[in-house]
Design an enzyme around this catalytic site. Structure first.
Site, PDB file in Angstrom:
ATOM      1  N   CYS A  51      97.146  31.071  -9.683  1.00  0.00           N
ATOM      2  CA  CYS A  51      97.619  29.685  -9.774  1.00  0.00           C
ATOM      3  C   CYS A  51      99.112  29.565  -9.514  1.00  0.00           C
ATOM      4  CB  CYS A  51      97.277  29.099 -11.143  1.00  0.00           C
ATOM      5  SG  CYS A  51      97.875  27.415 -11.355  1.00  0.00           S
TER       6      CYS A  51
ATOM      7  N   TYR B  81      87.295  23.277  -0.661  1.00  0.00           N
ATOM      8  CA  TYR B  81      88.533  22.557  -0.944  1.00  0.00           C
ATOM      9  C   TYR B  81      89.764  23.323  -0.459  1.00  0.00           C
ATOM     10  CZ  TYR B  81      89.535  25.475  -5.054  1.00  0.00           C
ATOM     11  OH  TYR B  81      89.819  26.520  -5.888  1.00  0.00           O
TER      12      TYR B  81
END
Length: 491
Positions: free
Chosen positions: A43, A178
């Site tokens: 992340c 995505y």
């Protein structure tokens, strides 16, 4: 038996760091953590954070034209990749430092090396030393993978995007999830000529059909050459050869010696800015075309980081694809070993990994068995247009029970005034029996911000009538959420 630690965490991503520091700082456990790469994980270092900063950068491309439509005398600028990349790397360094400081201040001992399981209570570090722990938490995350096709090493994966020395003039993106769609929009916004191939009938499989159709339409209108029902047949260097030795993967991308022109020195796109694999790449596709691209990006899936982890050797069960099998409390088949985050391949989102880490601490160190709640998780897809979603899609809801569908799509005021064709969508899926809102789907600017708030109502079990009783904020796009009175479909 005396152990070196109460908890040993393998992996320094968001989930592992949260579990480690809360177990140590709040629950009083003696904790150690091993991370072989950079603290912050996917992340912070090579995912959500740098990607979102690139999203912000790409969105400025449309602003000069929009400003002129509102009477401003402005000219188009030139994006400087080198300047942006330097600031991006500095920000990631800062965030990694924050993660290290949080662990240190909580009393977590850190080992900057790889760790693997040796037995149910022992981990072996890369330097050969072993550490024992009453509990072991696997939070090793996942990684992007290339498809199993000849010359796949000619292409890059999503991790490589953040290390490019220069932007390519053209890129082919393979995939329709995505990650593929977000990078298609980002790179197009930064001035790259983007082509995207997806083998399925429509991009963003698993999301609401109407919403993903609008996103595909918006991507094409912006100039992305999107092809569905299309896959790659073969690829090679433009001269018809594959790689002739030399480094591959991220090391090759970061260490390539690319001849810099004046344009490249400014950070502009240029033909020389290729994938560092020896030159332009010729691609043959299932739609019969054969084209040459400066770069090919594979966004065709991710894999849990369980290779050579020692999990199966000590009795931890792995699913097909390598994911660690866990129960509702994140416990593996070995009672002392737990796993959270992408390595379990449940819901691969950073906030979910953090919640799983917190539930683990509650269960193991606070004496409060806490199952992980994976129901009604809001999420966003940072395409252009952006999508936010929570709950069931219309297709999934219809299979579950009779529903009413409330939906509106329109040109928003800001861009309609400027003569743009952009459209937004607001959609509610409502149970006919309970009147609860089962799903909410938004395609609009800042949809991620909107769905976070809508997600609270949906999680609380709000009914359509609760939405109707809420006074609209006017004039806004989101007022449509509380002004849709009649269903467009009943099933």
């Amino acid at each position: 038996m005396d152990f070196d630690y109460d908890l040993f965490v393998i992996g320094g991503g968001s989930g592992g760091v949260r579990a480690a520091r809360v177990a140590a700082g709040e629950a009083g456990a003696k904790v150690a953590l091993a991370e072989e790469d950079r603290y912050g994980g996917t992340c912070v270092i090579r995912g959500c954070v740098p990607k979102k900063l690139m999203v912000f950068a790409s969105e400025f491309n449309d602003m000069p034209d929009l400003a002129r439509c509102y009477g401003w005398d402005t000219s188009d600028g030139v994006f400087n990749w080198h300047e942006f990349k330097a600031k991006l790397e500095a920000e990631l360094d800062r965030l990694e430092g924050v993660y290290r400081k949080l662990l240190d201040s909580s009393g977590v001992e850190m080992f900057d090396q790889r760790a693997r399981l040796k037995d149910p209570h022992t981990v072996e570090l890369a330097d050969g030393t072993t550490k024992t722990a009453k509990h072991i938490l696997i939070a090793a995350g996942g990684r992007p993978v290339r498809p199993d096709i000849p010359n796949a090493e000619l292409g890059i994966v999503s991790d490589d995007i953040f290390h490019l020395e220069s932007l390519p003039r053209s890129i082919l993106i393979i995939g329709g999830g995505y990650i593929a769609c977000e990078f298609a929009c980002i790179l197009h916004g930064l001035g790259v000529e983007v082509t995207q191939y997806y083998r399925g009938a429509q991009i963003l499989r698993g999301f609401d059909e109407e919403a993903r159709g609008l996103i595909a339409e918006g991507m094409r209108e912006r100039g992305i050459d999107l092809h569905v029902g299309t896959n790659i047949v073969e690829m090679c260097l433009e001269n018809g050869e594959g790689l002739q030795g030399g480094p591959t993967g991220s090391d090759a991308t970061m260490g390539a010696d690319i001849q810099q022109s004046d344009e490249l020195a400014r950070g502009d796109t240029a033909p020389e800015a290729q994938a560092s694999r020896g030159g332009p790449i010729r691609v043959k596709s299932t739609n019969g075309t054969e084209k040459v691209f400066d770069m090919v990006l594979f966004a065709t899936g991710r894999k849990p980081n369980t290779d050579d982890l020692g999990a199966e050797e000590i009795g931890v069960e792995l699913a097909r694809g390598g994911a660690v099998e866990v129960n509702e409390y994140s416990q593996t088949a070995v009672p002392s070993v737990y796993a959270i985050g992408d390595v379990t391949d449940r819901v691969n989102l950073t906030p979910v990994a953090i919640r799983e880490g917190m539930a683990f601490v509650d269960t193991v160190f606070r004496g409060t068995p806490t199952p992980v709640d994976h129901d009604l998780i809001p999420s966003a897809v940072f395409t252009q247009p952006e999508m936010g979603t929570v709950g069931l899609t219309e297709e999934a809801a219809r299979e579950q029970e009779p529903v009413e569908v409330y939906c509106t799509s329109f040109r928003p005021m800001q861009t309609a005034f400027a003569g743009k064709s952009d459209r937004v969508l607001f959609k509610l899926i409502v149970s006919q029996e309970s009147r609860k809102v089962l799903g909410c789907h938004i395609v609009a600017p800042n949809a991620g911000e909107l769905i976070q708030l809508a997600g609270i109502a949906v999680k609380m079990g709000a009914t359509k009538e609760d939405f109707d009783r809420t006074v609209a904020v006017h004039p806004t796009m989101s007022e449509e959420m509380v002004t849709m009175r009649s269903p467009v479909r009943t099933t």
